[in-house]
Design a protein around this motif. Structure first.
Motif, PDB file in Angstrom:
ATOM      1  N   ALA A   2       0.837  -1.205   0.000  1.00  0.00           N
ATOM      2  CA  ALA A   2       0.000   0.000   0.000  1.00  0.00           C
ATOM      3  C   ALA A   2       0.869   1.252   0.000  1.00  0.00           C
ATOM      4  CB  ALA A   2      -0.907  -0.014   1.222  1.00  0.00           C
ATOM      5  N   VAL A   3       1.898   1.246   0.859  1.00  0.00           N
ATOM      6  CA  VAL A   3       2.713   2.456   1.006  1.00  0.00           C
ATOM      7  C   VAL A   3       3.688   2.612  -0.168  1.00  0.00           C
ATOM      8  CG1 VAL A   3       4.397   3.633   2.470  1.00  0.00           C
ATOM      9  CG2 VAL A   3       2.487   2.418   3.512  1.00  0.00           C
ATOM     10  N   ALA A   4       4.347   1.499  -0.542  1.00  0.00           N
ATOM     11  CA  ALA A   4       5.383   1.613  -1.564  1.00  0.00           C
ATOM     12  C   ALA A   4       4.830   1.589  -2.991  1.00  0.00           C
ATOM     13  CB  ALA A   4       6.398   0.479  -1.385  1.00  0.00           C
ATOM     14  N   ALA A  29       0.873  -7.383  -3.785  1.00  0.00           N
ATOM     15  CA  ALA A  29       0.077  -7.008  -4.964  1.00  0.00           C
ATOM     16  C   ALA A  29      -1.312  -6.529  -4.532  1.00  0.00           C
ATOM     17  CB  ALA A  29      -0.042  -8.200  -5.904  1.00  0.00           C
ATOM     18  N   LEU A  30      -1.868  -7.197  -3.520  1.00  0.00           N
ATOM     19  CA  LEU A  30      -3.204  -6.822  -3.015  1.00  0.00           C
ATOM     20  C   LEU A  30      -3.176  -5.403  -2.450  1.00  0.00           C
ATOM     21  CD1 LEU A  30      -6.099  -7.859  -2.285  1.00  0.00           C
ATOM     22  CD2 LEU A  30      -5.177  -8.441  -0.061  1.00  0.00           C
ATOM     23  N   GLY A  31      -2.157  -5.129  -1.640  1.00  0.00           N
ATOM     24  CA  GLY A  31      -2.040  -3.797  -1.049  1.00  0.00           C
ATOM     25  C   GLY A  31      -1.859  -2.732  -2.121  1.00  0.00           C
ATOM     26  N   ALA A  32      -0.963  -3.023  -3.082  1.00  0.00           N
ATOM     27  CA  ALA A  32      -0.670  -2.045  -4.127  1.00  0.00           C
ATOM     28  C   ALA A  32      -1.892  -1.792  -5.010  1.00  0.00           C
ATOM     29  CB  ALA A  32       0.497  -2.542  -4.977  1.00  0.00           C
ATOM     30  N   ASN A  33      -2.645  -2.866  -5.312  1.00  0.00           N
ATOM     31  CA  ASN A  33      -3.781  -2.739  -6.217  1.00  0.00           C
ATOM     32  C   ASN A  33      -4.997  -2.112  -5.573  1.00  0.00           C
ATOM     33  OD1 ASN A  33      -3.977  -3.595  -8.980  1.00  0.00           O
ATOM     34  ND2 ASN A  33      -2.961  -5.458  -8.268  1.00  0.00           N
ATOM     35  N   ASN A  34      -5.245  -2.492  -4.325  1.00  0.00           N
ATOM     36  CA  ASN A  34      -6.544  -2.156  -3.745  1.00  0.00           C
ATOM     37  C   ASN A  34      -6.563  -0.972  -2.795  1.00  0.00           C
ATOM     38  OD1 ASN A  34      -8.863  -4.072  -4.507  1.00  0.00           O
ATOM     39  ND2 ASN A  34      -7.055  -5.357  -4.420  1.00  0.00           N
ATOM     40  N   ILE A  35      -5.381  -0.518  -2.362  1.00  0.00           N
ATOM     41  CA  ILE A  35      -5.384   0.554  -1.369  1.00  0.00           C
ATOM     42  C   ILE A  35      -6.003   1.828  -1.945  1.00  0.00           C
ATOM     43  CG2 ILE A  35      -3.068   1.481  -1.860  1.00  0.00           C
ATOM     44  CD1 ILE A  35      -4.588   1.040   1.627  1.00  0.00           C
ATOM     45  N   ALA A  36      -5.795   2.038  -3.266  1.00  0.00           N
ATOM     46  CA  ALA A  36      -6.363   3.246  -3.873  1.00  0.00           C
ATOM     47  C   ALA A  36      -7.891   3.182  -3.860  1.00  0.00           C
ATOM     48  CB  ALA A  36      -5.857   3.408  -5.292  1.00  0.00           C
ATOM     49  N   ASN A  37      -8.434   1.957  -3.969  1.00  0.00           N
ATOM     50  CA  ASN A  37      -9.894   1.816  -3.876  1.00  0.00           C
ATOM     51  C   ASN A  37     -10.379   2.222  -2.492  1.00  0.00           C
ATOM     52  OD1 ASN A  37      -9.761   0.712  -6.370  1.00  0.00           O
ATOM     53  ND2 ASN A  37      -9.991  -1.416  -5.709  1.00  0.00           N
ATOM     54  N   VAL A  38      -9.555   1.898  -1.485  1.00  0.00           N
ATOM     55  CA  VAL A  38      -9.960   2.118  -0.103  1.00  0.00           C
ATOM     56  C   VAL A  38      -9.778   3.584   0.295  1.00  0.00           C
ATOM     57  CG1 VAL A  38      -9.384   1.514   2.280  1.00  0.00           C
ATOM     58  CG2 VAL A  38      -9.397  -0.246   0.540  1.00  0.00           C
ATOM     59  N   MET A  39      -8.618   4.126  -0.051  1.00  0.00           N
ATOM     60  CA  MET A  39      -8.247   5.438   0.476  1.00  0.00           C
ATOM     61  C   MET A  39      -8.171   6.535  -0.591  1.00  0.00           C
ATOM     62  SD  MET A  39      -7.660   5.906   3.659  1.00  0.00           S
ATOM     63  CE  MET A  39      -8.245   4.874   4.953  1.00  0.00           C
ATOM     64  N   GLY A  40      -8.204   6.108  -1.856  1.00  0.00           N
ATOM     65  CA  GLY A  40      -7.998   7.042  -2.963  1.00  0.00           C
ATOM     66  C   GLY A  40      -8.854   8.299  -2.872  1.00  0.00           C
ATOM     67  N   VAL A  41     -10.138   8.121  -2.513  1.00  0.00           N
ATOM     68  CA  VAL A  41     -11.040   9.279  -2.517  1.00  0.00           C
ATOM     69  C   VAL A  41     -10.670  10.323  -1.464  1.00  0.00           C
ATOM     70  CG1 VAL A  41     -13.070   8.204  -3.555  1.00  0.00           C
ATOM     71  CG2 VAL A  41     -12.666   7.952  -1.101  1.00  0.00           C
ATOM     72  N   PHE A  42      -9.881   9.927  -0.470  1.00  0.00           N
ATOM     73  CA  PHE A  42      -9.555  10.872   0.611  1.00  0.00           C
ATOM     74  C   PHE A  42      -8.234  11.601   0.397  1.00  0.00           C
ATOM     75  CE2 PHE A  42     -12.195   7.525   2.399  1.00  0.00           C
ATOM     76  CZ  PHE A  42     -13.264   8.280   2.826  1.00  0.00           C
ATOM     77  N   VAL A  43      -7.461  11.131  -0.609  1.00  0.00           N
ATOM     78  CA  VAL A  43      -6.132  11.718  -0.825  1.00  0.00           C
ATOM     79  C   VAL A  43      -6.190  13.252  -0.995  1.00  0.00           C
ATOM     80  CG1 VAL A  43      -4.150  11.776  -2.384  1.00  0.00           C
ATOM     81  CG2 VAL A  43      -5.094   9.598  -1.661  1.00  0.00           C
ATOM     82  N   PRO A  44      -7.124  13.773  -1.795  1.00  0.00           N
ATOM     83  CA  PRO A  44      -7.107  15.236  -1.998  1.00  0.00           C
ATOM     84  C   PRO A  44      -7.418  16.047  -0.741  1.00  0.00           C
ATOM     85  CG  PRO A  44      -8.474  14.127  -3.654  1.00  0.00           C
ATOM     86  CD  PRO A  44      -8.165  13.137  -2.610  1.00  0.00           C
ATOM     87  N   VAL A  45      -8.017  15.433   0.258  1.00  0.00           N
ATOM     88  CA  VAL A  45      -8.450  16.228   1.407  1.00  0.00           C
ATOM     89  C   VAL A  45      -7.718  15.894   2.700  1.00  0.00           C
ATOM     90  CG1 VAL A  45     -10.744  16.736   0.505  1.00  0.00           C
ATOM     91  CG2 VAL A  45     -10.368  14.601   1.746  1.00  0.00           C
ATOM     92  N   ALA A  46      -6.715  15.020   2.637  1.00  0.00           N
ATOM     93  CA  ALA A  46      -6.040  14.624   3.884  1.00  0.00           C
ATOM     94  C   ALA A  46      -5.181  15.763   4.426  1.00  0.00           C
ATOM     95  CB  ALA A  46      -5.179  13.402   3.624  1.00  0.00           C
ATOM     96  N   PRO A  47      -5.348  16.120   5.711  1.00  0.00           N
ATOM     97  CA  PRO A  47      -4.584  17.253   6.254  1.00  0.00           C
ATOM     98  C   PRO A  47      -3.203  16.829   6.750  1.00  0.00           C
ATOM     99  CG  PRO A  47      -6.122  16.449   7.884  1.00  0.00           C
ATOM    100  CD  PRO A  47      -6.227  15.513   6.721  1.00  0.00           C
ATOM    101  N   PHE A  48      -2.460  16.051   5.963  1.00  0.00           N
ATOM    102  CA  PHE A  48      -1.146  15.584   6.394  1.00  0.00           C
ATOM    103  C   PHE A  48      -0.042  16.352   5.680  1.00  0.00           C
ATOM    104  CE2 PHE A  48      -3.519  11.341   6.726  1.00  0.00           C
ATOM    105  CZ  PHE A  48      -3.831  11.561   8.047  1.00  0.00           C
ATOM    106  N   HIS A  49       1.144  16.255   6.259  1.00  0.00           N
ATOM    107  CA  HIS A  49       2.323  16.845   5.615  1.00  0.00           C
ATOM    108  C   HIS A  49       3.383  15.768   5.482  1.00  0.00           C
ATOM    109  CE1 HIS A  49       0.539  20.751   6.196  1.00  0.00           C
ATOM    110  NE2 HIS A  49       0.263  20.394   7.435  1.00  0.00           N
ATOM    111  N   ASP A  50       4.384  16.027   4.645  1.00  0.00           N
ATOM    112  CA  ASP A  50       5.461  15.046   4.488  1.00  0.00           C
ATOM    113  C   ASP A  50       6.120  14.748   5.834  1.00  0.00           C
ATOM    114  OD1 ASP A  50       4.924  15.077   1.872  1.00  0.00           O
ATOM    115  OD2 ASP A  50       6.855  15.853   1.187  1.00  0.00           O
ATOM    116  N   ILE A  51       6.400  13.475   6.070  1.00  0.00           N
ATOM    117  CA  ILE A  51       7.118  13.088   7.292  1.00  0.00           C
ATOM    118  C   ILE A  51       8.417  12.426   6.847  1.00  0.00           C
ATOM    119  CG2 ILE A  51       7.134  11.582   9.318  1.00  0.00           C
ATOM    120  CD1 ILE A  51       4.130  11.641   9.342  1.00  0.00           C
ATOM    121  N   THR A  52       9.528  12.820   7.464  1.00  0.00           N
ATOM    122  CA  THR A  52      10.792  12.171   7.128  1.00  0.00           C
ATOM    123  C   THR A  52      11.221  11.302   8.304  1.00  0.00           C
ATOM    124  OG1 THR A  52      11.346  14.056   5.781  1.00  0.00           O
ATOM    125  CG2 THR A  52      13.154  12.569   6.322  1.00  0.00           C
ATOM    126  N   LEU A  53      11.422  10.006   8.005  1.00  0.00           N
ATOM    127  CA  LEU A  53      11.814   9.066   9.042  1.00  0.00           C
ATOM    128  C   LEU A  53      13.296   8.769   8.923  1.00  0.00           C
ATOM    129  CD1 LEU A  53       8.858   6.541   8.635  1.00  0.00           C
ATOM    130  CD2 LEU A  53       9.107   8.211  10.460  1.00  0.00           C
TER     131      LEU A  53
END
Lengths: 216, 496
Positions: free
Chosen positions: B51-53, B178-202
């Motif tokens: 999902a993340v990568a 493959a499941l994470g990469a393929n399906n995460i956008a279905n789950v979270m995609g609609v919220f990407v434009p409105v998420a109040p997050f900023h870049d985090i450096t680890l």
């Protein structure tokens, strides 16, 4: 799951081989034991009896240890119950060989000279069936294509045993120099030796089914 | 409000975990080759990694199907899909999350009067057939040589056991990624434009974008679903259709993962095109359908005697029920959300043949003036939604249906004004200085149509022009344009 499992798997493979060696050894000891009894070499016979008792004991230990590991480590989940049944049935064969020699020791049957040749032949053929079932089991564990061939040999030796045992019993009951009680005792020995090959054939029948179940 | 709206995405993630993890590890767990807990841990870790990568941009085809343009609407689309998947999970049927999302988007389209693009829909529906068939083909193609090798090499039963276990775990990890990469956008995609997050450096090295942080959250929700509820569906998939040997289970999981890979690999698609073969349509496919197809493939290879057709019938009918159910739930819920709770579930999109659009229509229909004549009464007439405008076009152009889609694209009203504040929000790491400069030069201007802004930008600077015929670079240009529209509308993170 990691290298630990790999180590256990290699160890178990060795134990399975050793267990089958015990069954095979029991067959050889039984064959020698019968010959020594017929030669009336009591000391050597006792030695074989002692050896077969040790072998049976070792076989039991190996079987228990294998069963425990297969269950504790959930190995071969699909074939586990089949393998355990196979081991138990093989162990029964081993027990039968030992019990038969002990029966000689306990009852000390008086076997007429004319029966010696046939009795040795019967013991040999019965143990050939044990050898063949050991080879079948090894082939089963390795998914070897030779399995069918070995299983066929078990049936062959069982049929041969039947022929010899029927011939012996017919000859036995047509004799006038023995009492019915004596005949009855010898018949029991003949029947029980032949029964070992019957048991081997039962194992072979089950093994065919296990192999079909494992077929990819 | 965002956490509340985000909850539906997390619920959908949980449902996905509860349902789809069964596809990856169901056969391994049901054949008792891998413990449930081991499977759940591996699945969770790799789903989150995937999902993340690798979880960006998998929802493009869904985006084409319908553009959900209000947060409350997005919430309800995700929620309806989640409820549907949850209901199917309770009934122990492996369903497709993509199908549920597609159904929910169609429900939103019906409610908002938007159109469902028949081309995208048919492309998606086609994969619902192609995916299980291809998985069955892969499974059979793999099973035969593997069985031959095992028989030929006389491997010991215990060695084979260990090899199969490792194979199942590796195939499961690959499948989970493959499941994470393929399906995460279905789950979270609609919220990407409105998420109040900023870049985090680890650790001073690894930078997580807002989208990745959101996908991480979604991944955790999926993992929670895997742990809490996936066991029962695993059993249906693993032993409900046909009893599989461990080697069969390995083949099934690998075939499934390969199908996911084939339908999402840009590289493979390019390679096929390079050797003159048709390219693979890159669409999100259902992992449930892939796994069921593979299981049936093996079952048929063995003569088909062991297949439980009744269970299979139930699963297949759930594939029809799922989108229909999601459509109905979404439509009804949107009605309540809008009328009872007073939420804005969609931003109305008007259609009008403005002078600029009309000019393009004239150009487009130069060789057939009758088309223009028939449309003349629509000039400058405003339609409240896509469905009404499409019906008006249909009655006037019954013999030229192929013209309807491009005319609608021209007439779609998408008013946008370029402000200095909007330009300030553009991410300098994403758009090039030339691209940003071209936008800056248009400050103060307003555009009625989205296509018009794209055209003016292309006139303004070569950076915004279509450069090559390559689909990939054109897709990238479209992504940048979409990002620009989002930012100019005031969504600081944009969706890339």
């Amino acid at each position: 799951m990691g290298f630990g499992i790999l180590k256990i798997q290699v160890g178990l493979q060795k134990q399975l081989d050793e267990f089958l060696n015990q069954v095979s050894e029991a067959g050889l000891l039984f064959r020698q034991g019968v010959t020594l009894y017929l030669l009336e070499n009591e000391e050597a016979f006792d030695e074989k009896l002692e050896q077969i008792t040790t072998v049976e004991h070792r076989g039991d230990e190996k079987r228990r240890s294998i069963e425990e590991k297969l269950y504790l480590k959930t190995l071969i989940p699909e074939s586990r119950s089949d393998v355990l049944q196979l081991l138990e049935r093989m162990d029964t064969l081993l027990d039968s060989c030992k019990a038969m020699l002990w029966q000689f020791k306990i009852e000390l049957p008086d076997i007429p000279e004319e029966m010696h040749k046939d009795l040795k032949e019967l013991a040999e053929q019965s143990m050939e069936s044990v050898e063949a079932i050991v080879r079948s089991a090894r082939a089963f564990f390795r998914s070897s294509p030779e399995l069918r061939d070995h299983i066929h040999k078990v049936s062959y030796w069982e049929a041969e045993c039947d022929k010899v045992s029927i011939r012996m019993m017919m000859a036995l009951y047509r004799r006038d120099d023995l009492t019915l009680c004596h005949k009855s005792q010898l018949k029991d020995f003949i029947r029980r030796i032949a029964l070992i090959s019957d048991k081997a054939e039962d194992v072979a029948d089950r093994l065919s089914i296990y192999a079909i179940k494992r077929m990819l | 409000m965002l956490p509340l709206f985000l909850s539906s995405g997390l619920f959908l993630g949980w449902s996905l975990g509860a349902n789809d993890a069964s596809n990856v590890f169901g056969t391994a767990v049901a054949s008792r080759m891998v413990r449930f807990r081991t499977a759940a841990v591996i699945c969770s870790v790799f789903v989150i990694l995937g999902a993340v990568a690798g979880g960006s941009g998998a929802s493009h085809t869904l985006g084409q199907l319908g553009a959900v343009n209000a947060l409350a609407g997005a919430f309800m689309v995700a929620f309806s899909a989640a409820v549907t998947v949850y209901m199917m999970t309770v009934a122990r049927y492996p369903v497709s999350t993509s199908q549920a999302i597609v159904g929910a988007i169609i429900g939103w389209n019906l409610f908002s009067g938007s159109l469902t693009d028949p081309e995208s829909l048919s492309k998606i529906v086609m994969t619902w057939v192609a995916c299980p068939v291809l998985a069955a083909f892969f499974a059979v193609a793999m099973y035969v040589p593997i069985a031959r090798v095992i028989r030929g090499t006389s491997i010991h039963i215990l060695t084979q056991d260990t090899m199969t276990r490792w194979g199942l775990i590796l195939a499961g990890a690959f499948g989970s990624y493959a499941l994470g990469a393929n399906n995460i956008a279905n789950v979270m995609g609609v919220f990407v434009p409105v998420a109040p997050f900023h870049d985090i450096t680890l650790f001073g090295r690894l930078t997580l974008t807002p989208a990745q942080q959101l996908f991480f959250l979604g991944g955790v929700a999926i993992a929670a679903g895997v742990f809490t509820y996936s066991r029962r569906v695993m059993m249906t998939v693993g032993s409900g259709i046909v009893r599989l040997t461990p080697v069969g289970a390995f083949v099934v999981v690998t075939a499934h993962s390969l199908v996911l890979f084939v339908f999402s690999s840009q590289e493979l698609s390019n390679a096929l095109r390079a050797v003159g073969l048709p390219a693979i349509p890159l669409v999100p496919v259902s992992s449930s359908q892939a796994i069921v197809g593979a299981v049936i493939g093996i079952g048929l290879l063995k003569g088909g005697g062991g297949i439980r057709w009744r269970t299979l019938g139930g699963i297949a009918s759930s594939w029809i029920t799922t989108p229909v159910c999601a459509t109905a739930i979404c439509f009804i819920s949107l009605f309540f959300l809008q009328n009872v709770f007073g939420q804005k579930t969609y931003r109305p999109v008007h259609y009008e043949l403005t002078p600029a659009a009309w000019e393009r229509v004239i150009d487009m229909t130069a060789e057939d003036p009758t088309v223009r004549e028939r449309l003349e009464d629509l000039y400058m007439e405003r339609f409240a939604d896509a469905a009404q405008f499409r019906d008006a076009l249909r009655t006037r152009l019954p013999d030229a249906q192929e013209r309807i889609k491009p005319i609608m694209q021209l007439a779609e009203m998408d008013p946008i004004r370029i402000t200095a504040e909007g330009v300030q929000m553009i991410d300098h790491n994403y758009l090039t200085p030339e691209e940003i400069q071209a936008v800056e030069e248009l400050s103060g201007q307003a555009f009625t149509h989205r296509w018009r802004l794209a055209e003016v930008l292309a006139e303004q600077s070569p950076a915004w022009r279509k450069r090559t015929e390559s689909n990939e670079s054109e897709a990238e240009r479209m992504r940048r344009l979409k990002y620009l529209f989002d930012v100019l509308r005031g969504n600081p993170n944009g969706s890339r």
